[in-house]
Design an enzyme around this catalytic site. Structure first.
Site, short mmCIF file in Angstrom:
data_model
loop_
_atom_site.label_atom_id
_atom_site.label_comp_id
_atom_site.label_asym_id
_atom_site.label_seq_id
_atom_site.Cartn_x
_atom_site.Cartn_y
_atom_site.Cartn_z
N ASP A 80 -3.89 3.31 13.94
CA ASP A 80 -3.09 3.90 12.87
C ASP A 80 -3.62 5.29 12.56
OD1 ASP A 80 -5.34 3.59 11.27
OD2 ASP A 80 -4.49 2.00 10.02
N ARG A 99 0.85 -1.20 0.00
CA ARG A 99 0.00 0.00 0.00
C ARG A 99 0.89 1.25 0.00
NH1 ARG A 99 -4.95 1.41 4.17
NH2 ARG A 99 -3.33 1.08 5.77
#
Length: 534
Positions: free
Chosen positions: A450, A166
């Site tokens: 996150d 990603r």
């Protein structure tokens, strides 16, 4: 420090041990080519985002696009068939690309590892380049890691998780690489270095270069990625269609363009993912000026059973399966406790219920954040899938989702309490301190948090302050002054804990105030946060 390379390419970050193996003149020239050919379109699309946001803030709304109706109504097209290593995705583990996580994720028993340069990665220069080195070493099976007490290495005789990288989103720059005097797109930097060094390595192993694409807000942004893929394959002599990409539907606008996004990437598509946490952040962000019409209760009470969230996930499964694509479910962020069996029991019941709902809805797999959750997720999906690699043939033609269903935020049950406000402040401060300290995945209160979590925390505070919200339990009005008082109080609690770093938390508090209390809503907290990084 780095210096001038060929043809207007400059690296300004330090070239540390073995970085020269990644930052080769050829690899940098490859990234520079992508930047020169696609940088202007990227800037135009970011401007289009701002224009759409201005329209929404002025009273506009979101809806299915009339100009692309023919794509949605054309029943003949399908995405490419699943690529090698992506046929079975029943359990995927996510995490940053540090050396220990790389080994643990690949060994975890998950089918896929989302190797994350984005929300779980703090984009220190050292993290971004070392992450590329870790991925290359993992593919060469030369990676190891030692703490002094324990040594980590790849299991020699087992099938490792398929790597899916990603890169950072279109909105971010990599300020340590300049092309013709301007910072390179962080998306193209992350994608380009991995593709240059690892695409042929992956093909030699019978797999391929696979990606997760974050933060897309339109099918035109997906089209840009597709064009980047076509050009990258051409430059490296790789057959067109080898790259595969799964798009995270984690912005509110993208939920209305799922089919068009699949269509744009169809020769390179590996499906869609329900990025639930960023989706909630995007709901707040998109309609932040619209008063209480799009007001969300505190984040921990917004479950996937809320009507607008059910509409989003069921439409995602329906859309993917209609076009022959995988639908991947959301994150289980729980971190098992080594000391409290009761915490584990309650949390694992919630994880199991969440994965049972997803598998029952037709998802083909789902995410976990910790290796100990891999068996739970796998067991649930095994019970539904059996020996089948996926359930794409389950078309969910019973699903009928309207624009109004996706927009029905105001019907979400839940409260806004002092405890919820304090939790947003506490988690926001702890995460930002970790991020500024170089750690993008932070264990906070038995959850792996996150950047998406921090975005919800700060955007909820901003929304409550700007909409004259009163707390349901105390009746107090959520004001800038109240939030500043709570920041001071929560910082005092954190300061009493072992390992407190006053300098980091001072920066974190200033940053939290900037992104949660400013009159103007800052699009992404990572923008001012990254500006604070060396």
């Amino acid at each position: 420090m780095g210096g001038e390379h060929n043809h207007g390419v400059q690296v300004t970050g330090p070239v540390l041990d073995r970085f020269d193996e990644i930052l080769t003149p050829e690899a940098l020239a490859f990234v520079a080519t992508l930047q020169r050919e696609f940088g202007a379109r990227r800037r135009e699309l970011l401007e289009a985002r701002r224009a759409r946001q201005a329209d929404l803030s002025a009273g506009g709304t979101l809806g299915f696009l009339p100009q692309t109706r023919h794509i949605r109504e054309d029943g003949s097209w399908r995405v490419a068939p699943p690529a090698p290593g992506l046929e079975d995705r029943r359990v995927e583990i996510t995490g940053p690309v540090d050396r220990k996580m790389t080994i643990n994720a690949l060994n975890s028993g998950a089918k896929v590892w989302l190797a994350d340069f984005e929300d779980a990665n703090s984009p220190l220069w050292e993290n971004c380049v070392a992450g590329q080195l870790n991925l290359r070493d993992a593919l060469d099976r030369t990676i190891d890691f030692s703490t002094g007490e324990k040594t980590y290495a790849l299991r020699p005789d087992e099938e490792l998780a398929t790597i899916v990288v990603r890169p950072r989103g279109w909105h971010l720059d990599e300020k340590h690489m300049l092309v013709d005097g301007e910072p390179v797109s962080a998306s193209l930097f992350d994608f380009g270095l991995y593709f240059f060094h690892c695409a042929h390595r992956q093909l030699a192993k019978g797999k391929g270069p696979y990606f997760y694409l974050p933060k897309l807000e339109s099918h035109l942004e997906a089209r840009l990625w597709n064009d980047v893929f076509v050009r990258a394959q051409e430059l490296r002599g790789i057959e067109r269609g080898t790259i595969r990409a799964t798009v995270l539907i984690e912005t509110y606008p993208a939920a209305f363009e799922m089919e068009e996004i699949l269509y744009e990437l169809r020769e390179h598509s590996a499906g869609l993912n329900a990025g639930r946490w960023d989706y909630l952040f995007s709901v707040i962000k998109t309609f932040r000026t619209r008063g209480k019409e799009f007001l969300l209760p505190e984040r921990n009470t917004v479950t996937m059973t809320a009507p607008f969230m059910r509409a989003y996930t069921e439409l995602l499964v329906r859309t993917c399966h209609k076009r022959g694509a995988h639908a991947i479910g959301g994150m289980a962020a729980f971190i098992p406790s080594r000391r409290d069996p009761e915490v584990n029991r309650v949390a694992l019941e919630k994880v199991r219920a969440d994965k049972t709902r997803e598998s029952g809805d037709g998802f083909d797999g789902s995410w976990v954040a910790h290796p100990d959750l891999v068996p739970v997720c796998r067991e649930v999906f095994d019970s539904v899938l059996g020996d089948r690699p996926h359930q794409i043939d389950r078309l969910r033609e019973d699903v009928k989702v309207t624009e109004a269903d996706l927009l029905a935020v105001s019907s979400t049950p839940g409260q806004i309490t002092e405890a919820g406000l304090r939790n947003n402040v506490d988690v926001g401060l702890r995460y930002l301190a970790a991020w500024l300290g170089g750690h993008g995945a932070a264990a906070i209160h038995n959850l792996m948090e996150d950047a998406a979590t921090a975005e919800i925390c700060r955007s909820q505070v901003w929304q409550w302050v700007h909409n004259d919200i009163r707390l349901d339990d105390t009746g107090a009005l959520v004001t800038r002054e109240l939030v500043e008082q709570i920041i001071t109080e929560e910082l005092a609690k954190i300061a009493a804990e072992p390992g407190y770093d006053e300098a980091l938390y001072s920066q974190a508090a200033a940053l939290f105030k900037e992104v949660a209390l400013n009159d103007d809503f800052i699009d992404f907290l990572t923008l001012p946060a990254y500006a604070r990084m060396p």
